[in-house]
Write an enzyme that holds these catalytic residues in place. Structure first.
Site, short mmCIF file in Angstrom:
data_model
loop_
_atom_site.label_atom_id
_atom_site.label_comp_id
_atom_site.label_asym_id
_atom_site.label_seq_id
_atom_site.Cartn_x
_atom_site.Cartn_y
_atom_site.Cartn_z
N ASP A 36 0.86 -1.19 0.00
CA ASP A 36 0.00 0.00 0.00
C ASP A 36 0.89 1.24 0.00
OD1 ASP A 36 -2.04 1.84 0.37
OD2 ASP A 36 -2.09 1.55 2.56
N ASN A 56 -0.71 4.63 -0.11
CA ASN A 56 -1.41 5.87 0.30
C ASN A 56 -2.10 5.73 1.66
OD1 ASN A 56 -3.42 4.18 -0.45
ND2 ASN A 56 -4.47 5.63 -1.80
N ASP A 109 -4.36 3.73 2.81
CA ASP A 109 -5.75 3.31 2.97
C ASP A 109 -5.87 1.82 3.33
OD1 ASP A 109 -5.17 2.07 0.58
OD2 ASP A 109 -6.80 2.99 -0.56
N ASP A 143 -1.75 -1.26 -3.84
CA ASP A 143 -2.11 -0.51 -5.05
C ASP A 143 -1.02 -0.66 -6.11
OD1 ASP A 143 -0.19 1.38 -3.93
OD2 ASP A 143 -1.83 2.09 -2.66
N ASP A 145 -5.60 -10.99 -15.53
CA ASP A 145 -6.70 -11.89 -15.24
C ASP A 145 -7.92 -11.40 -16.03
OD1 ASP A 145 -8.17 -13.85 -13.75
OD2 ASP A 145 -6.86 -13.46 -12.04
N ASP A 147 -10.34 -16.65 -16.15
CA ASP A 147 -10.92 -17.08 -14.89
C ASP A 147 -12.15 -17.96 -15.12
OD1 ASP A 147 -11.23 -16.61 -11.89
OD2 ASP A 147 -13.18 -15.95 -12.61
N GLU A 176 -8.04 -21.14 -16.20
CA GLU A 176 -8.25 -21.77 -14.90
C GLU A 176 -9.20 -22.94 -15.14
OE1 GLU A 176 -9.89 -20.76 -10.46
OE2 GLU A 176 -10.96 -19.99 -12.18
N HIS A 205 -4.27 -17.55 -4.85
CA HIS A 205 -5.18 -16.75 -4.02
C HIS A 205 -6.43 -17.51 -3.60
CE1 HIS A 205 -6.75 -16.69 -8.00
NE2 HIS A 205 -7.89 -16.20 -7.55
N ASP A 206 -6.63 -18.69 -4.13
CA ASP A 206 -7.80 -19.49 -3.74
C ASP A 206 -7.42 -20.61 -2.77
OD1 ASP A 206 -9.52 -18.03 -5.36
OD2 ASP A 206 -9.13 -19.31 -7.10
C1 GLC Z 1 -11.84 -18.20 -9.81
C2 GLC Z 1 -10.95 -17.28 -9.03
C3 GLC Z 1 -11.57 -17.06 -7.69
C4 GLC Z 1 -12.92 -16.44 -7.87
C5 GLC Z 1 -13.79 -17.27 -8.80
C6 GLC Z 1 -14.96 -16.49 -9.27
O1 GLC Z 1 -11.93 -19.44 -9.21
O2 GLC Z 1 -9.66 -17.78 -8.96
O3 GLC Z 1 -10.78 -16.26 -6.85
O4 GLC Z 1 -13.54 -16.32 -6.63
O5 GLC Z 1 -13.10 -17.64 -9.97
O6 GLC Z 1 -14.57 -15.48 -10.16
CA CA Z 2 -3.66 1.94 -1.21
#
Ligand code: GLC
Ligand code: CA
Length: 577
Positions: free
Chosen positions: A51, A53, A55, A59, A128, A230, A284, A350-351
């Site tokens: 980050d 700024n 918040d 970013d 993405d 995605d 994905e 991230h999942d």
């Molecule tokens: C994919 C993404 C996930 C998201 C889902 C719906 O699985 O990796 O993070 O929640 O799609 O877009």
């Molecule tokens: Ca920020």
């Protein structure tokens, strides 16, 4: 005599020219065609990286500040989770304007600077693309829901209520598990495989498809180098919405993935977008079986470069996993793609919860060696490795115990559903503590200072307390840190094509603790030995005798001939001439 001499000179000259030009042309061709095979991808979750700024939200300027750090990791591409305008019901995975940057993340000018900064450092950028669904706040949906004869009506999936209740569709994120949401404005239901704020786009509509290709073209023209699609395997739907006999919460992929039309859409996307640029494409989801996966990625199909399947990351469960299963799954996928197609290799994203907490041992004494071992695995397998931010320093799961600690819609709605179904809530929370996606989304740990140097404000998701021990600044100074080891591994992979292209052969297939394999090229052979356990293990591996140690996550390597005594989570790569 003279003439013969001249002739000979001319011949040698021509030969020289041919020699000089041939390899270099070939080299450029290989590099431009196959850069995505040789890429080392670093995935950044922008909300949690840096980050600037105050918040509490990462970013684009934060990524810009860290460009040298990213370069020094030795990665060659960055994949950014979605950074477009979004109301953030699912952290950007529902887009309300595909040609704009989310205000939290900055501006298009910041984006342009970030892209230029990456390119100056020879790092590619993969965006993405979330087009199985949009946000319900996207103008298309606002129009679509406004009346049944709106030109955007068919951009989404609607079921008129006078036909009764629509056939059951499971929703992954809905608190009731129902993918149809009633909308009173037009007395109809719309389809949302994910949350109610993520209505599914109707890919059977050519106008919608053209909109998507135009959006992708917009970003390709800006110079981005690739797209991650995605949830794309779910995009094609039978718009007669037949009854799915037997559909449940656990088998939905069999009904949702790879429906008729999907390959046509991908071929069209390839023709209209991918083929016009030097961009890579990765989806994905790799379908329901190997045939599906090949149909997506084999070169002669002209669809995608790569896809990634979940068989690997699905292995570790709360309570542990069997190494033999891991070996079997990764070896099976490798074997299946040995000739055609190309794989992605990843252990986290991230999942998922954190790599070291799921696959390794995150207790203080084993965290470093097991993180290093997992990075050794990622960077020595065939396929393109995707390394998730924070794993290069061994970031771990965070310890949330109340549902209110979680931000993720999957966790929060999952909790409501578990409650409604009368499930054991204590057990649900215990499992969530281990597996929640928020584990993998906590802010990057840069320093041992306040908020780990991520923000001067209040972070959107708490910083893990263990940043006092696990942080970049400390690991920069320590030559034996996870970070330095990661850098050495990326260098090794970049300098040794055998680690990218060499064939993979599993050794000791039944061993419960040791994962060993060779990578063999025309003139080179590497042997990788990984002790996936928190104990010392002795194994007989004649292949290892006399082989030179290339990288080792311990200062010593105990070897008597072909007998190896491996320390807990020891990971060694050896070269056999
Ligand atoms: C994919 C993404 C996930 C998201 C889902 C719906 O699985 O990796 O993070 O929640 O799609 O877009
Ligand atoms: Ca920020």
């Amino acid at each position: 005599m003279n003439r013969l001499f001249l002739f000979l000179c001319l011949f040698l000259l021509l030969l020289g020219c041919a020699r000089n030009t041939e390899p270099s042309t070939a080299a450029t061709e290989v590099a431009s065609d196959d850069w995505w095979k040789e890429a080392i991808v670093y995935q950044i979750y922008p909300r949690s990286f840096q980050d600037t700024n105050g918040d509490g939200i990462g970013d684009l300027n934060g990524i810009i500040e860290r460009l040298d750090y990213i370069r020094d990791l030795g990665v060659t591409a960055v994949w950014l989770n979605p950074i477009y305008s979004s109301p953030n019901d699912d952290n950007g995975y529902e887009i309300s304007d595909y040609r704009n940057i989310m205000a939290d993340f900055g501006t298009m000018a910041d984006f342009d600077r970030m892209l230029a900064g990456l390119h100056e450092r020879d790092i590619k950028l993969i965006m993405d693309v979330v087009v199985n669904h949009s946000s319900d706040e996207h103008e298309w949906f606002v129009q679509s829901r406004s009346s049944r004869d709106n030109p955007y009506r068919d951009y989404y999936h609607w079921w008129p209520a006078e036909r009764g209740k629509p056939p059951y569709r499971y929703s992954l994120f809905d608190a009731e598990g129902n993918a149809w949401k009633y909308d009173s404005i037009t007395n109809a239901y719309y389809l949302h495989y994910f949350s109610q704020k993520q209505p599914d786009l109707n890919w059977s509509n050519p106008a919608l498809r053209q909109e998507v290709y135009d959006i992708m073209t917009f970003w390709a023209d800006k110079g981005v180098d690739g797209f991650r699609l995605d949830a794309f395997q779910f995009s094609a739907k039978d718009t007669t919405y037949p009854v799915f006999e037997g559909l449940t919460e656990t088998n939905f992929v069999d009904y949702y993935a790879m429906q008729p039309g999907l390959h046509d859409y991908l071929r069209e996307m390839n023709e209209r977008v991918f083929s016009k640029y030097d961009v890579m494409s990765v989806a994905e989801g790799a379908g329901r079986n190997f045939q599906d996966a090949h149909d997506l990625v084999d070169a002669d199909r002209r669809e995608l470069d790569m896809a990634y399947a979940f068989d690997g990351v699905d292995i570790p469960k709360y309570g542990g996993y069997e190494l033999r299963t891991m070996k079997e799954v990764f070896s099976r996928w490798d074997r299946e793609f040995a000739e055609d197609g190309w794989l992605s290799i990843f252990l986290s994203n991230h999942d998922q919860a954190r790599m070291v907490s799921r696959w390794g041992d995150d207790r203080p004494e084993y965290r470093a060696p097991s993180s290093k071992l997992l990075n050794t695995f990622l960077l020595s397998m065939r396929g393109t490795p995707y390394c998730y931010y924070g794993d290069e320093i061994g970031m771990t799961n965070i310890d949330f115990d109340e549902i209110d600690d979680y931000r993720d819609i999957a966790a929060r709605n999952g909790y409501r559903k578990a409650q409604a179904q009368g499930k054991d809530i204590a057990r649900f929370l215990e499992e969530l503590n281990f597996s929640s996606r928020d584990n993998g989304r906590t802010p990057m740990q840069w320093t041992d200072g306040p908020q780990a140097g991520f923000t001067t404000g209040t972070p959107w998701l708490p910083v893990n307390e263990n940043h006092a021990q696990i942080n970049v600044a400390a690991q920069e100074k320590d030559p034996r840190s996870i970070l330095q080891h990661f850098r050495a591994l990326t260098k090794l992979r970049r300098e040794n094509p055998v680690l990218v292209y060499g064939s993979y052969d599993l050794l000791l297939s039944d061993h419960e603790q040791v994962y060993a394999y060779t990578r063999t090229g025309d003139n080179d052979r590497m042997l990788i030995v990984l002790n996936f356990s928190s104990e010392s293990v002795t194994v007989d591996l004649p292949e290892a005798e006399d082989a030179a140690v290339v990288i080792n996550n311990y200062p010593t390597f105990d070897r008597q001939g072909g007998e190896l005594r491996l320390a807990p989570w020891q990971a060694v790569i050896l070269r056999r001439g």
